[in-house]
Write a protein that holds these residues in place. Structure first.
Motif, PDB file in Angstrom:
ATOM      1  N   LYS A  42       0.830  -1.210   0.000  1.00 56.33           N
ATOM      2  CA  LYS A  42       0.000   0.000   0.000  1.00 56.33           C
ATOM      3  C   LYS A  42       0.865   1.261   0.000  1.00 56.33           C
ATOM      4  O   LYS A  42       0.487   2.261  -0.611  1.00 56.33           O
ATOM      5  CB  LYS A  42      -0.957  -0.010   1.180  1.00 56.33           C
ATOM      6  CG  LYS A  42      -2.065  -1.034   0.986  1.00 56.33           C
ATOM      7  CD  LYS A  42      -3.129  -0.965   2.030  1.00 56.33           C
ATOM      8  CE  LYS A  42      -4.216  -1.967   1.680  1.00 56.33           C
ATOM      9  NZ  LYS A  42      -5.381  -1.843   2.528  1.00 56.33           N
ATOM     10  N   THR A  43       2.006   1.218   0.653  1.00 56.45           N
ATOM     11  CA  THR A  43       2.921   2.363   0.636  1.00 56.45           C
ATOM     12  C   THR A  43       3.443   2.595  -0.771  1.00 56.45           C
ATOM     13  O   THR A  43       3.493   3.741  -1.247  1.00 56.45           O
ATOM     14  CB  THR A  43       4.093   2.128   1.608  1.00 56.45           C
ATOM     15  OG1 THR A  43       3.572   1.976   2.932  1.00 56.45           O
ATOM     16  CG2 THR A  43       5.069   3.287   1.588  1.00 56.45           C
ATOM     17  N   ASN A  50       1.977   1.710  -3.546  1.00 49.52           N
ATOM     18  CA  ASN A  50       0.835   2.184  -4.327  1.00 49.52           C
ATOM     19  C   ASN A  50       0.571   3.662  -4.041  1.00 49.52           C
ATOM     20  O   ASN A  50       0.302   4.438  -4.955  1.00 49.52           O
ATOM     21  CB  ASN A  50      -0.403   1.348  -3.994  1.00 49.52           C
ATOM     22  CG  ASN A  50      -1.555   1.630  -4.926  1.00 49.52           C
ATOM     23  OD1 ASN A  50      -1.371   1.892  -6.104  1.00 49.52           O
ATOM     24  ND2 ASN A  50      -2.757   1.590  -4.381  1.00 49.52           N
ATOM     25  N   TYR A  51       0.674   4.063  -2.780  1.00 50.87           N
ATOM     26  CA  TYR A  51       0.468   5.458  -2.395  1.00 50.87           C
ATOM     27  C   TYR A  51       1.503   6.347  -3.076  1.00 50.87           C
ATOM     28  O   TYR A  51       1.167   7.419  -3.583  1.00 50.87           O
ATOM     29  CB  TYR A  51       0.566   5.581  -0.872  1.00 50.87           C
ATOM     30  CG  TYR A  51       0.573   7.005  -0.379  1.00 50.87           C
ATOM     31  CD1 TYR A  51      -0.612   7.731  -0.283  1.00 50.87           C
ATOM     32  CD2 TYR A  51       1.756   7.631  -0.002  1.00 50.87           C
ATOM     33  CE1 TYR A  51      -0.615   9.034   0.169  1.00 50.87           C
ATOM     34  CE2 TYR A  51       1.760   8.934   0.444  1.00 50.87           C
ATOM     35  CZ  TYR A  51       0.575   9.626   0.540  1.00 50.87           C
ATOM     36  OH  TYR A  51       0.585  10.923   0.978  1.00 50.87           O
ATOM     37  N   GLU A  52       2.762   5.915  -3.095  1.00 49.09           N
ATOM     38  CA  GLU A  52       3.808   6.711  -3.721  1.00 49.09           C
ATOM     39  C   GLU A  52       3.555   6.877  -5.225  1.00 49.09           C
ATOM     40  O   GLU A  52       3.748   7.970  -5.771  1.00 49.09           O
ATOM     41  CB  GLU A  52       5.182   6.090  -3.460  1.00 49.09           C
ATOM     42  CG  GLU A  52       5.615   6.233  -2.013  1.00 49.09           C
ATOM     43  CD  GLU A  52       6.878   5.464  -1.677  1.00 49.09           C
ATOM     44  OE1 GLU A  52       7.461   4.816  -2.570  1.00 49.09           O
ATOM     45  OE2 GLU A  52       7.280   5.516  -0.503  1.00 49.09           O
ATOM     46  N   LEU A  60       0.618   6.794  -6.668  1.00 45.70           N
ATOM     47  CA  LEU A  60      -0.530   7.696  -6.782  1.00 45.70           C
ATOM     48  C   LEU A  60      -0.116   9.149  -6.541  1.00 45.70           C
ATOM     49  O   LEU A  60      -0.601  10.059  -7.224  1.00 45.70           O
ATOM     50  CB  LEU A  60      -1.630   7.291  -5.798  1.00 45.70           C
ATOM     51  CG  LEU A  60      -2.366   5.994  -6.116  1.00 45.70           C
ATOM     52  CD1 LEU A  60      -3.311   5.630  -4.984  1.00 45.70           C
ATOM     53  CD2 LEU A  60      -3.117   6.099  -7.426  1.00 45.70           C
ATOM     54  N   MET A  61       0.770   9.383  -5.602  1.00 41.57           N
ATOM     55  CA  MET A  61       1.233  10.754  -5.343  1.00 41.57           C
ATOM     56  C   MET A  61       2.026  11.291  -6.535  1.00 41.57           C
ATOM     57  O   MET A  61       1.888  12.465  -6.892  1.00 41.57           O
ATOM     58  CB  MET A  61       2.083  10.802  -4.069  1.00 41.57           C
ATOM     59  CG  MET A  61       1.276  10.569  -2.803  1.00 41.57           C
ATOM     60  SD  MET A  61      -0.139  11.674  -2.608  1.00 41.57           S
ATOM     61  CE  MET A  61       0.684  13.229  -2.399  1.00 41.57           C
ATOM     62  N   THR A  78      -0.472  12.120  -9.145  1.00 41.96           N
ATOM     63  CA  THR A  78      -1.176  13.339  -8.755  1.00 41.96           C
ATOM     64  C   THR A  78      -0.339  14.571  -9.086  1.00 41.96           C
ATOM     65  O   THR A  78      -0.867  15.568  -9.603  1.00 41.96           O
ATOM     66  CB  THR A  78      -1.507  13.302  -7.245  1.00 41.96           C
ATOM     67  OG1 THR A  78      -2.347  12.184  -6.993  1.00 41.96           O
ATOM     68  CG2 THR A  78      -2.196  14.577  -6.792  1.00 41.96           C
TER      69      THR A  78
END
Length: 140
Positions: free
Chosen positions: A57-58, A60-62, A64-65, A68
């Motif tokens: 998830k980390t 994936n978050y990176e 996505l950021m 963005t």
């Protein structure tokens, strides 16, 4: 003598009960230790599984950021282009209105309206098609 035999047998019965109780207690303690060990192993597996999920998830978050940030940059560029195009469109509309109010005044000379340079109609990485504007889109 007969009085000592019953005492011995009642003593041996008590010893037998005590021995059985000790064996039962040992077996119960062994089961408790095994149950505790299994619980500990299950918790260790769950912690490892949660750590893998956190890592996934980390990551994936990176991603996505980063996406963005790219989209925000593209959005800022598009907002700037929109403002320039809206200004250009207003100038064209004013020019058109002047031509309608003063027929025959256009002689083909440069009227001082320069088309804004907006570069590519698509931002880097964008797969969206170009959007065409009409004079009615920008109501100010």
């Amino acid at each position: 003598m007969s009085s000592t035999v019953p005492q011995m047998s009642s003593g041996s019965k008590a010893d037998e009960k005590k021995r059985k109780r000790m064996l039962s207690n040992r077996e119960s303690a062994r089961r408790s230790r095994m149950k505790k060990q299994k619980l500990l192993e299950d918790l260790v597996r769950e912690v490892a599984s949660l750590q893998v999920e956190i890592k996934r998830k980390t990551d994936n978050y990176e991603v996505l950021m980063q996406n963005t940030a790219v989209l925000e940059s593209e959005n800022n560029l598009l907002e700037t282009q929109k403002i320039r195009l809206a200004q250009y469109l207003r100038k064209l509309e004013q020019w058109q209105m002047n031509l309608m109010l003063q027929p025959g005044s256009f002689s083909g000379e440069n009227v001082g309206i320069k088309e804004p340079h907006v570069g590519s109609w698509q931002c880097h990485g964008s797969t969206q098609p170009a959007i065409m504007a009409s004079s009615g889109m920008f109501n100010y």
